[in-house]
Design a protein around this motif. Structure first.
Motif, PDB file in Angstrom:
ATOM      1  N   UNK A   5       0.835  -1.198   0.000  1.00 31.17           N
ATOM      2  CA  UNK A   5       0.000   0.000   0.000  1.00 31.17           C
ATOM      3  C   UNK A   5       0.872   1.251   0.000  1.00 31.17           C
ATOM      4  N   UNK A   6       0.500   2.231  -0.821  1.00 31.71           N
ATOM      5  CA  UNK A   6       1.267   3.467  -0.899  1.00 31.71           C
ATOM      6  C   UNK A   6       2.499   3.370  -1.763  1.00 31.71           C
ATOM      7  N   UNK A   7       2.619   2.292  -2.546  1.00 33.85           N
ATOM      8  CA  UNK A   7       3.827   2.080  -3.354  1.00 33.85           C
ATOM      9  C   UNK A   7       4.059   3.246  -4.311  1.00 33.85           C
ATOM     10  N   UNK A  12       8.252   1.075  -8.424  1.00 39.07           N
ATOM     11  CA  UNK A  12       7.635  -0.079  -9.085  1.00 39.07           C
ATOM     12  C   UNK A  12       8.060  -0.132 -10.546  1.00 39.07           C
ATOM     13  N   UNK A  13       8.044   1.034 -11.206  1.00 35.19           N
ATOM     14  CA  UNK A  13       8.357   1.078 -12.627  1.00 35.19           C
ATOM     15  C   UNK A  13       9.791   0.713 -12.939  1.00 35.19           C
ATOM     16  N   UNK A  14      10.730   1.134 -12.080  1.00 35.67           N
ATOM     17  CA  UNK A  14      12.138   0.796 -12.308  1.00 35.67           C
ATOM     18  C   UNK A  14      12.329  -0.714 -12.357  1.00 35.67           C
ATOM     19  N   UNK A  15      11.818  -1.393 -11.344  1.00 41.08           N
ATOM     20  CA  UNK A  15      11.991  -2.849 -11.297  1.00 41.08           C
ATOM     21  C   UNK A  15      11.296  -3.529 -12.471  1.00 41.08           C
ATOM     22  N   UNK A  43      -0.151   9.148  -4.530  1.00 36.40           N
ATOM     23  CA  UNK A  43      -0.387  10.258  -5.456  1.00 36.40           C
ATOM     24  C   UNK A  43      -1.450   9.925  -6.495  1.00 36.40           C
ATOM     25  N   UNK A  44      -2.509   9.223  -6.029  1.00 39.73           N
ATOM     26  CA  UNK A  44      -3.653   8.961  -6.897  1.00 39.73           C
ATOM     27  C   UNK A  44      -3.517   7.756  -7.804  1.00 39.73           C
ATOM     28  N   UNK A  45      -2.409   7.031  -7.714  1.00 40.45           N
ATOM     29  CA  UNK A  45      -2.215   5.860  -8.570  1.00 40.45           C
ATOM     30  C   UNK A  45      -2.661   4.587  -7.866  1.00 40.45           C
ATOM     31  N   UNK A  67       7.526   2.890  -0.501  1.00 43.34           N
ATOM     32  CA  UNK A  67       6.153   3.372  -0.314  1.00 43.34           C
ATOM     33  C   UNK A  67       6.175   4.578   0.611  1.00 43.34           C
ATOM     34  N   UNK A  68       5.071   5.296   0.643  1.00 41.89           N
ATOM     35  CA  UNK A  68       4.980   6.531   1.412  1.00 41.89           C
ATOM     36  C   UNK A  68       4.845   6.258   2.906  1.00 41.89           C
ATOM     37  N   UNK A  69       5.326   7.208   3.699  1.00 45.08           N
ATOM     38  CA  UNK A  69       5.161   7.216   5.160  1.00 45.08           C
ATOM     39  C   UNK A  69       5.537   5.885   5.806  1.00 45.08           C
ATOM     40  N   UNK A  70       6.726   5.392   5.559  1.00 41.50           N
ATOM     41  CA  UNK A  70       7.090   4.053   6.054  1.00 41.50           C
ATOM     42  C   UNK A  70       7.113   3.959   7.576  1.00 41.50           C
ATOM     43  N   UNK A  71       7.433   5.063   8.254  1.00 38.16           N
ATOM     44  CA  UNK A  71       7.512   5.008   9.713  1.00 38.16           C
ATOM     45  C   UNK A  71       6.144   4.848  10.356  1.00 38.16           C
ATOM     46  N   UNK A  72       5.082   5.186   9.618  1.00 35.72           N
ATOM     47  CA  UNK A  72       3.731   5.159  10.179  1.00 35.72           C
ATOM     48  C   UNK A  72       2.907   3.979   9.683  1.00 35.72           C
ATOM     49  N   UNK A  73       3.497   3.158   8.834  1.00 36.21           N
ATOM     50  CA  UNK A  73       2.763   2.043   8.235  1.00 36.21           C
ATOM     51  C   UNK A  73       3.222   0.732   8.854  1.00 36.21           C
ATOM     52  N   UNK A  74       2.290  -0.004   9.435  1.00 42.35           N
ATOM     53  CA  UNK A  74       2.618  -1.304  10.031  1.00 42.35           C
ATOM     54  C   UNK A  74       2.634  -2.374   8.940  1.00 42.35           C
TER      55      UNK A  74
END
Length: 306
Positions: A5-7, A12-15, A43-45, A67-74
């Motif tokens: 989630x939040x990737x 993702x595209x690079x890999x 960002x809406x994707x 992904x976004x906000x890694x410190x807040x995502x379990x």
């Protein structure tokens, strides 16, 4: 590739792009998530993912984009369990950027050196004190677990994986297709304060391009400085500030890179390869090759022939 989630789309595209299915690329890529279906990105994707975590039992390498906000995502327990089981089976696991937080949450980075995007290195260190966080590098290869800095360095990490698997020639081929630098050392600085005027940076890029085309020539500090039309002291100082390594370290790695490609793709003798790369002698080739690659030129060539 394990999409969370939040990737971030670039990660993702690079890999996906580096390992894209082509006649010249000997990889098969499957994209998975905790559950098959739609995964909300940043960002809406969003990502339409066809596979669930069972795909990880099929994989030889697992890539975890940032992904976004890694410190807040379990990290979900099912993902933690799946990654731990994969590592125990001998699967190679690599994280791009903040994907390192998922590896850390699963305990895969405990006691290991690792990195992440420079903006989050202090957060990773504080949240997971058992991880040896290095904020000064583009990527860290710890054998079966690898981590990279911000998104662009994910490209360096993916090219490094190809180099490990299939050698310099294929990695350079992919880099050319992506219009990317063939190789940036993992130890190169990931965050460089830009006090260097951009035109001078362009001059140094031109000097590096010239050096790659003239590896058998004199690549002393004085010769490189002449190409950039600056003093040796200025060239050395600003080159190191721009890249994180010295000009001579860079030149040696460029020569060894070319030696690897010649060993993979030709039947040239060691003496011919030493001459073609500017290393001058078999002894120099063996010594520098061993210090950088970790094996002898002969053993390296034998491995690729096999």
């Amino acid at each position: 590739m394990l999409v969370l989630d939040g990737a971030k789309a670039l990660d993702v595209g690079i890999a996906a792009h580096v390992f894209a299915k082509r006649p010249s690329i000997p990889y098969e890529v499957r994209v998975c998530a905790e559950h098959a279906g739609t995964v909300d990105g940043w960002n809406g994707l969003a990502y339409a993912v066809s596979h669930d975590l069972n795909t990880l039992t099929w994989a030889d390498t697992i890539l975890v984009p940032g992904y976004r906000n890694p410190a807040d995502v379990a990290t979900p327990p099912a993902i933690v369990d799946a990654l731990r089981a994969a590592l125990e089976r001998g699967v190679r696991i690599a994280a791009i950027s903040t994907g390192a937080f998922t590896l850390a949450a699963a305990g895969l980075l405990d006691g290991r050196r690792a990195t992440t995007h420079w903006h989050y290195t202090h957060v990773l260190r504080d949240q997971y004190p058992q991880v040896d966080v290095d904020e000064h590098v583009l990527f860290v290869d710890a054998g079966d677990v690898l981590t990279s800095a911000g998104a662009a360095s994910g490209l360096d990490l993916c090219l490094h994986l190809i180099r490990r698997d299939h050698g310099v020639a294929l990695a350079n081929h992919v880099a050319r297709r992506l219009v990317s630098a063939p190789y940036r050392s993992g130890g190169q600085a990931q965050y460089v304060p830009r006090s260097i005027p951009e035109p001078l940076g362009d001059v140094f890029a031109a000097s590096r391009a010239w050096a790659v085309d003239h590896l058998a020539a004199d690549l002393s500090l004085a010769a490189l400085a002449r190409q950039a039309n600056v003093s040796g002291r200025t060239f050395s100082r600003r080159f190191a500030a721009d890249t994180g390594i010295t000009p001579m370290q860079w030149a040696l790695r460029a020569r060894i890179d070319r030696a690897r490609e010649l060993l993979e793709r030709t039947d040239l003798s060691m003496t011919q390869i030493a001459d073609a790369t500017g290393l001058r002698s078999d002894a120099n080739l063996r010594r520098h090759f061993g210090s950088i690659v970790g094996t002898s030129p002969t053993a390296y060539r034998t491995a690729f022939k096999e």
